[in-house]
Design an enzyme around this catalytic site. Structure first.
Site, PDB file in Angstrom:
ATOM      1  N   GLU A  45      29.029  72.174  18.470  1.00  0.00           N
ATOM      2  CA  GLU A  45      29.469  72.757  19.740  1.00  0.00           C
ATOM      3  C   GLU A  45      30.989  72.765  19.728  1.00  0.00           C
ATOM      4  O   GLU A  45      31.637  71.751  19.955  1.00  0.00           O
ATOM      5  CB  GLU A  45      28.939  71.953  20.926  1.00  0.00           C
ATOM      6  CG  GLU A  45      29.211  72.617  22.258  1.00  0.00           C
ATOM      7  CD  GLU A  45      29.669  71.648  23.320  1.00  0.00           C
ATOM      8  OE1 GLU A  45      30.806  71.806  23.822  1.00  0.00           O
ATOM      9  OE2 GLU A  45      28.916  70.719  23.643  1.00  0.00           O
ATOM     10  N   CYS A  80      35.381  72.243  27.058  1.00  0.00           N
ATOM     11  CA  CYS A  80      35.301  73.287  26.030  1.00  0.00           C
ATOM     12  C   CYS A  80      34.980  74.654  26.598  1.00  0.00           C
ATOM     13  O   CYS A  80      35.124  75.666  25.905  1.00  0.00           O
ATOM     14  CB  CYS A  80      34.272  72.895  24.976  1.00  0.00           C
ATOM     15  SG  CYS A  80      32.651  72.489  25.671  1.00  0.00           S
TER      16      CYS A  80
END
Length: 391
Positions: A45, A80
């Site tokens: 990720e 993120c």
């Protein structure tokens, strides 16, 4: 196990059932290379430059401002999926810019109340350096915050909105991962669409170059033809946010600009849904998790078949499965295999009922006792229910 590069490298040299990494694309490539040596399945990720576009067709500008500021400044921008840069349609730019500044003040008092700090001093200094680089341009206007309002030694970076920083500065070349939001004005959604596509191309190229090449040009990790072909592919951000009430605009941008996740009229909120998978695509990673997707990610779906060691007439396709295969037998087997996927498995109870029916047909006088009739009636009713459910 807590540790730095040395400890992480030692861990990656071992065989694991699964490795989950969240971080930068550069380190993600290192992790993927290490786990590939042990054939360890990996979930990456990563991040990227999450684009955010505000269209002319929006009905509630104050709400848009509040949602943008919340999504960008959550955890001081250290998420993120935070908006990395903002594109504003010129028709809504003036009122929205004013409301953005007001939202920063109302939510965080410009960083004085309830505002997080950067995780490390080095990260705070990096944020300040990027702000200073943008401030040195005559085109850039500081709407709030700025380098002078920051104190990197205490890991404090003020919420900073920068209007029209140059496209050549680091703010448009690297993932920001902090409370700094560069803003550009566009004249149409087409221009925004082209801007996003161009940013993905350039960011992918710069990240690939920094990842592949070592200190001297003669040493690189991949063949040059692989490097060139890969660098031409656009980078894929972990998220993209589109604020618009126009379905056609939303669909056009969504279909032309790749992203691992797309949020309409909000930001960051997608990671709060356990019913939705969270994960990257392309340069932002691969695999997903959250909710049941986490269970599926860290679980191997192992098939298991158990069969009896005695053979009934209907088992093994009536022995058709075994060699030899003369033409007639091969044709029968072909027909049986063609029909099998569309035929649901028959429970053993209904097989017994079928045999009773056969007995009744073959020996009607001996089989038509009251008990057989009752069993037959119940069995036929069950067969009808099974046939209905199998449709």
């Amino acid at each position: 196990v807590n540790g730095g590069v040395e400890e992480t490298t030692a861990l990656l040299n071992q065989e694991w059932g699964k490795v989950c990494f969240t971080g930068s694309e550069r380190v993600g490539r290192i992790v993927a290379q290490a786990t590939a040596k042990t054939l360890t399945p990996t979930l990456l990720e990563l991040g990227g430059k999450a684009p955010t576009y505000v269209d002319a067709n929006i009905s509630n500008i104050p709400l848009v401002a509040q949602r943008l500021v919340w999504g960008k400044l959550l955890n001081a921008g250290q998420t993120c999926v935070a908006p990395d840069y903002l594109l504003l349609h010129e028709s809504v730019a003036e009122p929205l810019l004013k409301l953005l500044v007001e939202a920063v003040e109302s939510q965080y008092a410009n960083g004085r109340v309830g505002f997080a700090r950067m995780c490390q001093i080095s990260h705070a200094k990096r944020q300040v350096e990027m702000i200073q680089e943008a401030e040195s341009s005559k085109e850039c206007k500081v709407l709030c915050g700025g380098s002078k309002a920051c104190d990197p030694d205490t890991r404090f970076v003020a919420p900073t909105l920068l209007l029209n920083p140059p496209l050549t500065c680091r703010l448009f070349k690297e993932e920001i991962f902090g409370p700094v939001l560069p803003i550009r004005i566009v004249s149409s959604h087409k221009e925004a669409q082209e801007f996003i596509q161009g940013m993905e191309d350039s960011s992918s190229l710069s990240l690939l170059l920094s990842s592949f090449f070592c200190s001297d040009f003669s040493s690189f990790s991949f063949p040059l033809d692989v490097l060139v072909s890969s660098s031409l592919k656009p980078g894929t951000p972990l998220a993209m946010n589109i604020f618009t009430s126009n379905d056609a605009v939303y669909n056009e941008i969504k279909e032309s600009c790749p992203a691992a996740a797309i949020v309409r009229n909000d930001s960051v909120i997608q990671v709060g849904y356990d019913s939705l998978p969270h994960g990257g695509l392309g340069t932002s990673g691969y695999g997903n998790y959250h909710g049941r997707f986490s269970f599926e990610c860290f679980t191997h779906a192992r098939p298991e078949v158990s069969r009896p060691l005695f053979c009934r007439p209907y088992d093994d396709l009536g022995l058709l499965r075994y060699n030899p295969f003369p033409p007639f037998k091969a044709r029968l087997l072909e027909q049986a295999m063609w029909m099998t996927p569309d035929t649901p498995p028959i429970p053993r109870f209904w097989v017994v009922i079928g045999l009773v029916v056969v007995l009744v047909v073959m020996f009607p006088d001996a089989a038509m006792s009251q008990t057989v009739k009752s069993v037959l009636a119940d069995g036929l009713e069950g067969v009808v229910r099974w046939l209905r459910n199998s449709q």
